[in-house]
Write a protein that holds these residues in place. Structure first.
Motif, PDB file in Angstrom:
ATOM      1  N   GLN A 104       0.801  -1.213   0.000  1.00 14.60           N
ATOM      2  CA  GLN A 104       0.000   0.000   0.000  1.00 14.60           C
ATOM      3  C   GLN A 104       0.847   1.282   0.000  1.00 14.60           C
ATOM      4  OE1 GLN A 104      -2.977  -0.070   3.067  1.00 14.60           O
ATOM      5  NE2 GLN A 104      -3.777  -2.070   2.467  1.00 14.60           N
ATOM      6  N   ASP A 105       2.168   1.126  -0.041  1.00 16.28           N
ATOM      7  CA  ASP A 105       3.064   2.286  -0.078  1.00 16.28           C
ATOM      8  C   ASP A 105       3.052   2.872  -1.494  1.00 16.28           C
ATOM      9  OD1 ASP A 105       5.146   4.129  -0.064  1.00 16.28           O
ATOM     10  OD2 ASP A 105       6.445   2.895   1.187  1.00 16.28           O
ATOM     11  N   VAL A 106       2.133   3.787  -1.738  1.00 16.01           N
ATOM     12  CA  VAL A 106       1.931   4.333  -3.076  1.00 16.01           C
ATOM     13  C   VAL A 106       3.135   5.149  -3.541  1.00 16.01           C
ATOM     14  CG1 VAL A 106       0.472   5.838  -4.484  1.00 16.01           C
ATOM     15  CG2 VAL A 106      -0.559   4.356  -2.759  1.00 16.01           C
ATOM     16  N   VAL A 107       3.782   5.845  -2.621  1.00 19.43           N
ATOM     17  CA  VAL A 107       4.941   6.668  -2.987  1.00 19.43           C
ATOM     18  C   VAL A 107       6.072   5.792  -3.523  1.00 19.43           C
ATOM     19  CG1 VAL A 107       6.710   8.241  -2.139  1.00 19.43           C
ATOM     20  CG2 VAL A 107       4.349   8.463  -1.323  1.00 19.43           C
ATOM     21  N   ALA A 108       6.356   4.714  -2.801  1.00 16.27           N
ATOM     22  CA  ALA A 108       7.395   3.788  -3.252  1.00 16.27           C
ATOM     23  C   ALA A 108       7.002   3.150  -4.575  1.00 16.27           C
ATOM     24  CB  ALA A 108       7.636   2.718  -2.197  1.00 16.27           C
ATOM     25  N   ALA A 109       5.721   2.797  -4.703  1.00 16.86           N
ATOM     26  CA  ALA A 109       5.241   2.181  -5.937  1.00 16.86           C
ATOM     27  C   ALA A 109       5.427   3.111  -7.130  1.00 16.86           C
ATOM     28  CB  ALA A 109       3.775   1.796  -5.782  1.00 16.86           C
ATOM     29  N   GLN A 110       5.090   4.382  -6.944  1.00 18.52           N
ATOM     30  CA  GLN A 110       5.223   5.363  -8.021  1.00 18.52           C
ATOM     31  C   GLN A 110       6.674   5.458  -8.498  1.00 18.52           C
ATOM     32  OE1 GLN A 110       1.760   6.787  -9.217  1.00 18.52           O
ATOM     33  NE2 GLN A 110       2.891   8.669  -8.880  1.00 18.52           N
ATOM     34  N   ARG A 111       7.604   5.505  -7.549  1.00 20.26           N
ATOM     35  CA  ARG A 111       9.019   5.630  -7.929  1.00 20.26           C
ATOM     36  C   ARG A 111       9.479   4.410  -8.711  1.00 20.26           C
ATOM     37  NH1 ARG A 111      13.252   8.999  -5.951  1.00 20.26           N
ATOM     38  NH2 ARG A 111      15.232   8.236  -6.771  1.00 20.26           N
ATOM     39  N   ALA A 112       9.079   3.226  -8.264  1.00 17.89           N
ATOM     40  CA  ALA A 112       9.482   1.999  -8.945  1.00 17.89           C
ATOM     41  C   ALA A 112       8.868   1.908 -10.332  1.00 17.89           C
ATOM     42  CB  ALA A 112       9.088   0.788  -8.103  1.00 17.89           C
ATOM     43  N   LEU A 113       7.609   2.242 -10.456  1.00 20.37           N
ATOM     44  CA  LEU A 113       6.902   2.103 -11.727  1.00 20.37           C
ATOM     45  C   LEU A 113       7.339   3.137 -12.754  1.00 20.37           C
ATOM     46  CD1 LEU A 113       3.364   1.385 -10.255  1.00 20.37           C
ATOM     47  CD2 LEU A 113       4.732  -0.209 -11.625  1.00 20.37           C
ATOM     48  N   MET A 114       7.689   4.331 -12.286  1.00 19.81           N
ATOM     49  CA  MET A 114       8.077   5.401 -13.208  1.00 19.81           C
ATOM     50  C   MET A 114       9.426   5.129 -13.882  1.00 19.81           C
ATOM     51  SD  MET A 114       5.775   7.838 -13.482  1.00 19.81           S
ATOM     52  CE  MET A 114       6.637   9.359 -13.881  1.00 19.81           C
ATOM     53  N   LEU A 115      10.137   4.098 -13.438  1.00 20.67           N
ATOM     54  CA  LEU A 115      11.382   3.718 -14.094  1.00 20.67           C
ATOM     55  C   LEU A 115      11.126   2.959 -15.385  1.00 20.67           C
ATOM     56  CD1 LEU A 115      13.514   2.467 -11.043  1.00 20.67           C
ATOM     57  CD2 LEU A 115      13.678   4.671 -12.209  1.00 20.67           C
ATOM     58  N   LEU A 116       9.914   2.498 -15.579  1.00 19.59           N
ATOM     59  CA  LEU A 116       9.592   1.647 -16.718  1.00 19.59           C
ATOM     60  C   LEU A 116       9.210   2.477 -17.939  1.00 19.59           C
ATOM     61  CD1 LEU A 116       7.419  -1.067 -14.930  1.00 19.59           C
ATOM     62  CD2 LEU A 116       9.896  -0.994 -15.221  1.00 19.59           C
ATOM     63  N   ILE A 117       9.720   2.070 -19.102  1.00 20.96           N
ATOM     64  CA  ILE A 117       9.372   2.728 -20.363  1.00 20.96           C
ATOM     65  C   ILE A 117       7.899   2.477 -20.666  1.00 20.96           C
ATOM     66  CG2 ILE A 117       9.749   2.678 -22.861  1.00 20.96           C
ATOM     67  CD1 ILE A 117      12.665   2.075 -22.324  1.00 20.96           C
ATOM     68  N   SER A 142       4.424  -1.435 -22.245  1.00 23.96           N
ATOM     69  CA  SER A 142       4.601  -1.633 -20.806  1.00 23.96           C
ATOM     70  C   SER A 142       4.381  -3.077 -20.367  1.00 23.96           C
ATOM     71  CB  SER A 142       3.654  -0.712 -20.040  1.00 23.96           C
ATOM     72  OG  SER A 142       2.305  -1.012 -20.366  1.00 23.96           O
ATOM     73  N   SER A 143       3.788  -3.907 -21.224  1.00 25.95           N
ATOM     74  CA  SER A 143       3.477  -5.283 -20.845  1.00 25.95           C
ATOM     75  C   SER A 143       4.733  -6.058 -20.465  1.00 25.95           C
ATOM     76  CB  SER A 143       2.741  -5.988 -21.988  1.00 25.95           C
ATOM     77  OG  SER A 143       2.490  -7.332 -21.640  1.00 25.95           O
ATOM     78  N   GLN A 144       5.739  -6.004 -21.331  1.00 24.89           N
ATOM     79  CA  GLN A 144       6.973  -6.744 -21.073  1.00 24.89           C
ATOM     80  C   GLN A 144       7.702  -6.185 -19.855  1.00 24.89           C
ATOM     81  OE1 GLN A 144       9.598  -6.898 -24.427  1.00 24.89           O
ATOM     82  NE2 GLN A 144      11.190  -8.069 -23.353  1.00 24.89           N
ATOM     83  N   ALA A 145       7.728  -4.862 -19.724  1.00 26.17           N
ATOM     84  CA  ALA A 145       8.420  -4.241 -18.593  1.00 26.17           C
ATOM     85  C   ALA A 145       7.772  -4.626 -17.271  1.00 26.17           C
ATOM     86  CB  ALA A 145       8.425  -2.724 -18.750  1.00 26.17           C
ATOM     87  N   LEU A 146       6.439  -4.649 -17.237  1.00 26.53           N
ATOM     88  CA  LEU A 146       5.743  -5.029 -16.004  1.00 26.53           C
ATOM     89  C   LEU A 146       5.944  -6.504 -15.688  1.00 26.53           C
ATOM     90  CD1 LEU A 146       2.393  -3.031 -16.208  1.00 26.53           C
ATOM     91  CD2 LEU A 146       4.124  -2.870 -14.422  1.00 26.53           C
ATOM     92  N   GLY A 147       6.058  -7.319 -16.720  1.00 25.85           N
ATOM     93  CA  GLY A 147       6.323  -8.738 -16.498  1.00 25.85           C
ATOM     94  C   GLY A 147       7.673  -8.954 -15.825  1.00 25.85           C
ATOM     95  N   ALA A 148       8.688  -8.224 -16.288  1.00 30.20           N
ATOM     96  CA  ALA A 148      10.018  -8.334 -15.684  1.00 30.20           C
ATOM     97  C   ALA A 148      10.002  -7.843 -14.242  1.00 30.20           C
ATOM     98  CB  ALA A 148      11.028  -7.533 -16.500  1.00 30.20           C
ATOM     99  N   LEU A 149       9.227  -6.763 -13.988  1.00 33.10           N
ATOM    100  CA  LEU A 149       9.132  -6.241 -12.629  1.00 33.10           C
ATOM    101  C   LEU A 149       8.452  -7.256 -11.712  1.00 33.10           C
ATOM    102  CD1 LEU A 149       9.507  -3.875 -10.668  1.00 33.10           C
ATOM    103  CD2 LEU A 149       7.309  -2.966 -11.456  1.00 33.10           C
ATOM    104  N   ALA A 150       7.399  -7.903 -12.209  1.00 33.91           N
ATOM    105  CA  ALA A 150       6.704  -8.915 -11.415  1.00 33.91           C
ATOM    106  C   ALA A 150       7.636 -10.077 -11.067  1.00 33.91           C
ATOM    107  CB  ALA A 150       5.482  -9.421 -12.180  1.00 33.91           C
ATOM    108  N   GLU A 151       8.463 -10.493 -12.025  1.00 30.20           N
ATOM    109  CA  GLU A 151       9.413 -11.581 -11.768  1.00 30.20           C
ATOM    110  C   GLU A 151      10.425 -11.175 -10.701  1.00 30.20           C
ATOM    111  OE1 GLU A 151      11.305 -12.967 -15.273  1.00 30.20           O
ATOM    112  OE2 GLU A 151       9.423 -13.426 -16.328  1.00 30.20           O
ATOM    113  N   ALA A 152      10.894  -9.928 -10.760  1.00 32.39           N
ATOM    114  CA  ALA A 152      11.854  -9.448  -9.768  1.00 32.39           C
ATOM    115  C   ALA A 152      11.239  -9.466  -8.372  1.00 32.39           C
ATOM    116  CB  ALA A 152      12.322  -8.043 -10.123  1.00 32.39           C
ATOM    117  N   PHE A 153       9.979  -9.013  -8.250  1.00 30.88           N
ATOM    118  CA  PHE A 153       9.327  -9.028  -6.945  1.00 30.88           C
ATOM    119  C   PHE A 153       9.052 -10.450  -6.470  1.00 30.88           C
ATOM    120  CE2 PHE A 153       8.448  -4.467  -7.398  1.00 30.88           C
ATOM    121  CZ  PHE A 153       8.658  -4.061  -6.087  1.00 30.88           C
ATOM    122  N   SER A 154       8.753 -11.346  -7.397  1.00 26.80           N
ATOM    123  CA  SER A 154       8.547 -12.740  -7.022  1.00 26.80           C
ATOM    124  C   SER A 154       9.813 -13.319  -6.399  1.00 26.80           C
ATOM    125  CB  SER A 154       8.131 -13.553  -8.249  1.00 26.80           C
ATOM    126  OG  SER A 154       7.920 -14.913  -7.899  1.00 26.80           O
TER     127      SER A 154
END
Length: 676
Positions: free
Chosen positions: A421-434, A467-479
């Protein structure tokens, strides 16, 4: 009233000041009164009747030249020395080119600073299609490795400047300084040519052009060179060991054979090769100026003799030097420097903090204590310990740990993992993605906040497009991070994921990747991710000066500094940390003898900052790669240092059943957490 040189100067200084005619090199060791010698040389020349307007004093700042002239005026009791023509090489070049530049076709020109230079280069690299024009919305190349890795404008400016002031080929500079960009030699050559053409057509000169154009003027227009040379009967150069080859070539052409030039410097403090400074300049002075006399000044007024013995011993093994040996007549006694071997970086930090307590309780103010290191990240672990102890410090040189973008990025991913639920942290992480902007980032963060796992939340989001591929890589990293068994392992997984982003965004990505490895090492000291996050949030590692119990508010903090930033300064007590192979000397220095020897000189500079007490430390194990602990070797510069010069101390954990460094509560009667 005549100046009493016998009273004001020691024998070595006086002999140099009284040099008669012809070229001279004054090799003045650390703390030996180099500036004092140069000031009295100015006074002596004016006292002899030399018109001060015919004395050219070249320094690395205009203020330094003005201060020397002011001091010389005070010595003589007259304002005459303040008429000395003093300033920087660039200011001198500008003055000459404004007067004589038209003789070689150089009309009115405008000087562009480094920021302007970067903007011009950035414009030209888009014109040449080496990077996409993002302003026009062309992002077709953004996903390519080629586009991402092409140097950014500030790095391009550094590369072109380095080739100019070292007089080296572009390929040589790339191979030595930026090997990860060597693949772009052809493109960079085209860009540099385009940059030079642009300047010529627009009537622009950058800082390096001032020097190169002055050299061209002196070499091609003999009558101009003779007129300029006739204006100056004496040329004095400060900090000669920091000159680049272009500056020395100017002097070599300007000074007639047997002409009066006196250069003052110290080959053992030549540590600015990365700025274009050349160690060779001071070593080949007699070749550049035949018939030169060399004067040595070795009496040190800063450090105790035991500290000087240590510094001398380190430099005895240098491949090339001028044979100076520092000595002190004012401080012949003092404690031997200590070499403390610690179990790891964490214990090194504990030991240093304990020592600061000891020194402070002996009456040494914090402002008279310094901790020096080769690179900014070497102090990261120590900064955490000082913050935990509430010991105030200010840091100079390099980045402050918590202020670096890549460190903030890594910690934001960790915070988001710990709290979806940390939206600030989420925004910073997500804004790195093309392909993800603020609106999309907020939508994703909101959806993920409904899940207990960030990986699950990202997997439930079904984006379309880039963004589909970028989000997939991010999901794998969090996993991977969520499945980790420790905060260090989780952070290591995040660091691996961030490497591509670092390579895309930063030209110095090898260093930033190493920074994250050190962040992983710090994380290994914590049992839970929450404790790590809380610690870094409550006690951030930055240069904010915090209060300390038992210390008066008006007391200045202690200093943390890279060695480069500490040059020219001094403290009563100095700690030099992480003196081990791979750190000092750094890994890259093993590529050549020249780079390795500069690292040796860097250690010498660090040692000679200490006045009364010197402590050198190194960890016996360090983190390599992904939180793996490996044995470390003390710096090769410490090899064969005699025990009568240095006191060795081993500080290891009780588990190793070796010599135990006393716990602070045993030594000071208080726990570590009590600070002062």
């Amino acid at each position: 009233m005549p100046v009493d040189y016998n009273r004001e100067l020691n024998t070595q200084q006086r002999v140099a000041v009284f040099h008669e005619k012809g070229p001279a090199l004054v090799v003045a060791g650390a703390g030996t009164g180099k500036t004092r010698t140069l000031v009295y040389r100015v006074a002596r020349l004016v006292e002899q009747g030399i018109d001060p307007r015919r004395i050219l004093l070249l320094t690395f700042t205009r203020r330094a030249a003005q201060e020397m002239a002011r001091r010389a005026a005070k010595i003589l009791g007259t304002t005459q020395p303040q008429k000395v023509r003093g300033g920087t090489f660039h200011a001198f070049a500008n003055e000459i080119l404004r007067t004589w530049g038209k003789t070689m076709g150089l009309g009115q020109f405008t000087i562009v600073d480094r920021s302007d230079m970067e903007d011009i280069v950035a414009h030209l690299r888009v014109e040449l299609e080496f990077v996409p024009d993002r302003a026009s919305g062309d992002r077709t190349q953004q996903g390519s490795r080629r586009s991402r890795r092409f140097p950014q404008k500030h790095t391009l400016a550094e590369i072109f400047s380095k080739t100019a002031n070292t007089q080296q080929e572009l390929g040589v500079v790339l191979e030595k300084e930026w090997p990860h960009f060597s693949q772009y030699l052809e493109e960079l050559s085209q860009l540099r040519d385009a940059y030079h053409t642009y300047k010529r057509t627009k009537g622009l000169l950058d800082y390096d052009d001032l020097l190169s154009e002055l050299l061209r003027l002196l070499e091609t227009k003999q009558y101009v060179r003779e007129r300029i040379a006739a204006n100056f009967s004496e040329i004095l150069v400060d900090e000669y060991h920091d000159t680049n080859r272009l500056e020395v070539d100017i002097l070599r052409v300007l000074v007639t054979p047997g002409g009066n030039i006196m250069a003052v410097g110290d080959e053992m403090q030549a540590i600015y090769a990365f700025r274009g400074g050349s160690f060779e300049n001071i070593m080949r002075f007699e070749d550049d100026f035949p018939g030169a006399k060399v004067y040595k000044i070795e009496e040190n007024y800063r450090s105790s003799q035991p500290i000087l013995n240590f510094a001398n011993a380190v430099m005895e093994k240098a491949k090339r030097h001028r044979g100076k040996k520092l000595f002190s007549t004012t401080k012949p006694e003092g404690p031997l420097p200590r070499l403390i071997a610690c179990q790891d970086e964490a214990q090194q930090s504990l030991v240093i903090a304990d020592e600061i307590v000891r020194v402070h309780e002996q009456g040494i103010a914090l402002e008279h204590i310094a901790i020096l290191f080769r690179s900014s990240y070497h102090s990261f672990d120590l900064e955490a310990e000082l913050s935990r102890r509430n010991i105030p410090y200010v840091k100079y040189g390099g980045f402050k740990f918590a202020e670096t973008a890549h460190v903030k990025d890594a910690l934001s991913h960790l915070r988001w993992m710990e709290n979806p639920q940390d939206v600030v942290a989420a925004q910073r992480a997500l804004m790195l993605l093309i392909g993800i902007g603020p609106v999309t980032a907020r939508a994703i963060a909101k959806k993920v906040s409904n899940f207990s796992s960030v990986a699950d939340g990202l997997a439930a989001f079904n984006p379309v497009g880039k963004s589909s591929q970028a989000l997939g890589a991010l999901a794998e990293a969090f996993s991977s991070a969520e499945a980790a068994q420790s905060p260090a392992d989780a952070l290591a997984a995040i660091a691996v994921y961030l490497e591509d982003s670092l390579m895309e965004r930063f030209d110095d990505y090898p260093k930033r990747i190493k920074d994250l490895e050190h962040l992983v090492a710090i994380a290994s000291r914590f049992k839970t991710t929450r404790r790590l996050i809380d610690h870094l949030a409550l006690e951030p590692l930055n240069e904010t000066i915090t209060g300390v119990e038992g210390v008066e508010n008006e007391e200045e903090p202690l200093t943390l500094s890279t060695i480069h930033s500490a040059k020219g300064l001094e403290w009563k007590t100095v700690f030099v940390i992480s003196v081990l192979d791979g750190f000092l000397p750094q890994d890259y220095a093993f590529r050549s003898i020249e780079e390795l020897e500069e690292e040796r000189r860097l250690l010498y500079v660090a040692l000679t900052r200490a006045k009364d007490e010197l402590v050198v430390t190194y960890p016996m194990t360090i983190t390599a790669g992904r939180a793996e602990r490996v044995f470390a070797k003390p710096s090769q510069f410490l090899d064969s240092i005699r025990e009568e010069v240095l006191t060795p101390v081993i500080a290891v954990s009780e588990e190793l059943s070796e010599i135990i460094y006393p716990a602070p509560e045993q030594r000071w009667g208080k726990s570590r957490d009590e600070g002062f």
